[in-house]
Each structure stands twice: as C-alpha cells, then as structure tokens.
Design a protein around this motif. Structure first.
Motif, PDB file in Angstrom:
ATOM      1  N   ASN A 154       0.789  -1.364  -0.125  1.00  0.00           N
ATOM      2  CA  ASN A 154      -0.079  -0.003  -0.063  1.00  0.00           C
ATOM      3  C   ASN A 154       0.810   1.332  -0.035  1.00  0.00           C
ATOM      4  O   ASN A 154       2.003   1.302   0.112  1.00  0.00           O
ATOM      5  N   ASN A 155       0.270   2.418  -0.166  1.00  0.00           N
ATOM      6  CA  ASN A 155       0.987   3.644  -0.501  1.00  0.00           C
ATOM      7  C   ASN A 155       1.047   4.464   0.802  1.00  0.00           C
ATOM      8  O   ASN A 155       1.080   5.633   0.851  1.00  0.00           O
ATOM      9  N   ALA A 156       1.059   3.877   2.083  1.00  0.00           N
ATOM     10  CA  ALA A 156       1.093   4.722   3.210  1.00  0.00           C
ATOM     11  C   ALA A 156       2.520   5.166   3.476  1.00  0.00           C
ATOM     12  O   ALA A 156       3.582   4.630   3.010  1.00  0.00           O
ATOM     13  N   SER A 157       2.586   6.388   4.404  1.00  0.00           N
ATOM     14  CA  SER A 157       3.913   6.633   4.507  1.00  0.00           C
ATOM     15  C   SER A 157       4.168   6.615   6.037  1.00  0.00           C
ATOM     16  O   SER A 157       3.624   6.229   6.936  1.00  0.00           O
ATOM     17  N   GLY A 158       5.515   6.812   6.162  1.00  0.00           N
ATOM     18  CA  GLY A 158       6.242   6.634   7.404  1.00  0.00           C
ATOM     19  C   GLY A 158       6.459   5.165   7.914  1.00  0.00           C
ATOM     20  O   GLY A 158       5.945   4.239   7.197  1.00  0.00           O
ATOM     21  N   GLY A 159       7.114   4.882   8.963  1.00  0.00           N
ATOM     22  CA  GLY A 159       7.360   3.644   9.490  1.00  0.00           C
ATOM     23  C   GLY A 159       8.380   3.042   8.779  1.00  0.00           C
ATOM     24  O   GLY A 159       9.270   3.512   8.076  1.00  0.00           O
TER      25      GLY A 159
END
Length: 361
Positions: A209-214
């Motif tokens: 997925n295209n989530a940010s951070g982590g």
C-alpha cells in the motif's frame, strides 16, 4: 459497501430432478407467501442442482444452488477478484477466467463486501472480511465476523475465525502481526492509533500500500517461496531493513513486513542476516481443532441468520438484494441463495428474511 466479486466454483455436466422447497408456501416473519416455481430444481452438474422461484406477493425472485459435498466430482472454491487484494472484477469475468478444460465452471456467486474508497490507503476493491483460497491465506479473517470455512475433507462450517500471528526474532522477542495482505481491522482497537504490523506477499499484488512513515523489512524464507497458509510456521532471514516512503515492491517469493509505532521499533531492532520465525494461526473460535482449512470466505455481517434450525432475529430492517449461504444439519449439503432486489419484480430482503428462506430450504 458494495458486494465483492468473490465466487464459489463447481465442476460440470447436465441432468434433471424435482423441487427444492418442501411446501407450496414459505413463511417469512409470520406471513405465508405462495411459491411460484419458475425453474424447477434440476441437476446442472455432478452433485449440483439449481432452481428459480418467485414469491409474487412479497415480491421476490430467489435463485437456489444446492451442492452435495459428498460428491467427489464437484468442487467448491473461493476466488480473489482480479487475482490480487486491491482489485474489482465482475462475477461473470471471474467465472470466465476460471472456466477451462478439466475445471469446468457451473455457477458463481457474489461473496463478501469490499472497500469503495481509498480511506486509510485501503484501496478500492479490498475485501473487508478475509479470504482463503485452495489452502492459501489470501487475506486474514476479521475476528468477531462469522466465516464460511470448508476443510480439505469437505466439511463446511460457519464460525468465527480469529487471526493470531506473530514474528519472533532470534533473541526470542516476539511482536504481534496484525494483518496479512490487508491493512484494515474493522473490529480491532489497534486501528484507533494506527500502530500495526502488516505483512504483504505477492497475493496482495506487486506493490505494498501507499502509506507513509514507518519501517519495512524484507523476509526471505529459508526454504522455497513465501506462501501463507491458514496455520504455518516458517523460518526466514532478514534480507533488508529500510524506512518506508510509500508503495514498495513485493519481491516474488518473499514477504514484506511494515510496522508503525511500537511495531516499527521492533523491526528496527532486527539486523540484516538475522533469522526469525513467522507464525500464522487462523483459529476457529468454537473448535480450535479445525486446522485443515481449504476455503474460507468472510461474511458481511456479525449476525447469524439460522442456527440449529432456528431463525435468529437480527433486527436489521434494510431491504436489499442479497447473497447468502447455509448448510444442512449433516454438513453434507451447501445451499447458495441469491435474492434479486431493487426492482418491481423483486424488492429484496432483510437479514431476518434470509433466515426464514434458509429454514424452508
């Protein structure tokens, strides 16, 4: 939410038999409705029959498919829309795509529900309920939601199935793994603060997925390719550790772990070349001994419609076209029912109505 184009497939030839309903009327919520048999029950393949009914007074049109699970020449299979986690596909296309010599399709029906927006980076088409296909865990089940489960020895169940998984480092430290090929937990408080550990394999698609951070970690299985089964323990080696900047490639045969919050801290504590253990468990709540799951499809409601022959009143007044399933008391017959809705010839049904229809069948 829209219905997800999952389906159950069966294998084929043509013959003929008699009616499915045992009476000329069906009682729904205390009212008797006359049954007009449009297409009598007839055989459409080995161990498989179909019938089509009309209840003019309601009005309803009802499609009924019965599958004799004791017949070894018919298979019941779950299928992933678009062959990946984030995709949409019509039932008709899925039928055609899976129809081939030696795997002749008889029927297909809608399954559970999918996300229709990109909220929380879920993506349009992602299942909300969990999916197991041919012994492979495609997407984790959601604890608290009933799931249709078929074992390798062809015994069906409708039970709550919990996903209980973890990763353990070489020094014995263990961290919960919240999801497999999805990133949304409807009934889990962990979503309130967004701290999760997610695992992605090629069953999800070519990229995460295209989530940010982590932080992300790529795991290489010590033997063979990384495939997820409902209950498995696999030894892996950490190939790489890197800051997450968005969608990243899911290498063929490997797994990507993505952690945020305390889960990111755990991943950063690993080292390249370190051996770790991934443990995946899909547990049937009422009977943990059921560990040979072949097919699984999550439902779209936390309510059961019928149990031990008694209709369970859900109290949901929404009238809609619906697809629902049931099994006989001896667990040898599977009933797949589709009710048309939202047109003058068939208004649709409530969840309670579904229970009465199943009871009559």
């Amino acid at each position: 939410m829209k219905k997800l184009t999952r389906f159950f497939a069966v294998i084929a030839t043509l013959f003929c038999t008699s009616t499915a309903f045992s009476a000329n009327t069906v009682n729904i919520s205390g009212v008797d409705y006359a049954i007009d048999t449009i297409i009598p029950k007839h055989t459409v393949g080995p161990g498989t029959s179909y019938a089509f009914y009309h209840l003019p007074k309601k009005p309803l049109t009802i499609h009924v498919l019965e599958v004799d699970l004791s017949n070894q020449y018919v298979q019941v299979e779950a299928c992933n829309g678009g062959q990946k986690s984030v995709a949409t596909e019509t039932t008709t296309n899925m039928y055609k795509r899976n129809d081939s010599p030696g795997h002749d399709m008889i029927a297909a029906h809608n399954g559970s529900f999918f996300h229709t927006s990109t909220t929380d980076a879920t993506g349009v088409g992602m299942s909300r309920m969990g999916l197991i296909c041919n012994g492979e865990l495609i997407q984790n089940p959601i604890g608290g939601w009933p799931m249709f489960v078929l074992t390798h020895d062809r015994v069906p169940y409708f039970e709550e199935v919990n996903f209980s998984s973890s990763i353990t480092s070489s020094n014995g430290a263990s961290n919960r793994m919240h999801t497999c090929n999805t990133h949304f937990l409807e009934l889990d408080a962990v979503d309130d603060n967004g701290e999760r550990m997610m695992m992605f394999t090629r069953e999800y698609g070519t990229k995460t997925n295209n989530a940010s951070g982590g932080t992300k970690v790529i795991l290489v299985p010590n033997e063979g390719d990384f495939t997820t089964t409902p209950n498995m323990t696999v030894k892996c080696t950490v190939e790489s550790i890197f800051d997450n900047t968005g969608a990243s490639e899911i290498p063929v045969g490997k797994a990507v772990l993505y952690g945020t919050g305390v889960n990111e801290t755990f991943l950063k504590g690993l080292t390249v070349g370190e051996e770790c253990t991934v443990n995946i468990a899909t547990i049937v709540t009422s009977n943990p001994s059921i560990n040979n799951i072949k097919e699984g499809l999550g439902s779209s409601t936390t309510d059961y419609l019928l149990r031990d022959g008694e209709v369970l009143i859900c109290g949901n007044p929404d009238i809609a076209p619906r697809t629902f399933m049931g099994i006989s008391q001896d667990r040898k017959t599977l009933y797949s029912v589709a009710v048309d809705g939202r047109w003058e010839g068939s208004a649709g049904v409530t969840l309670d109505d579904e229970g009465y229809i199943l009871k009559m069948l």
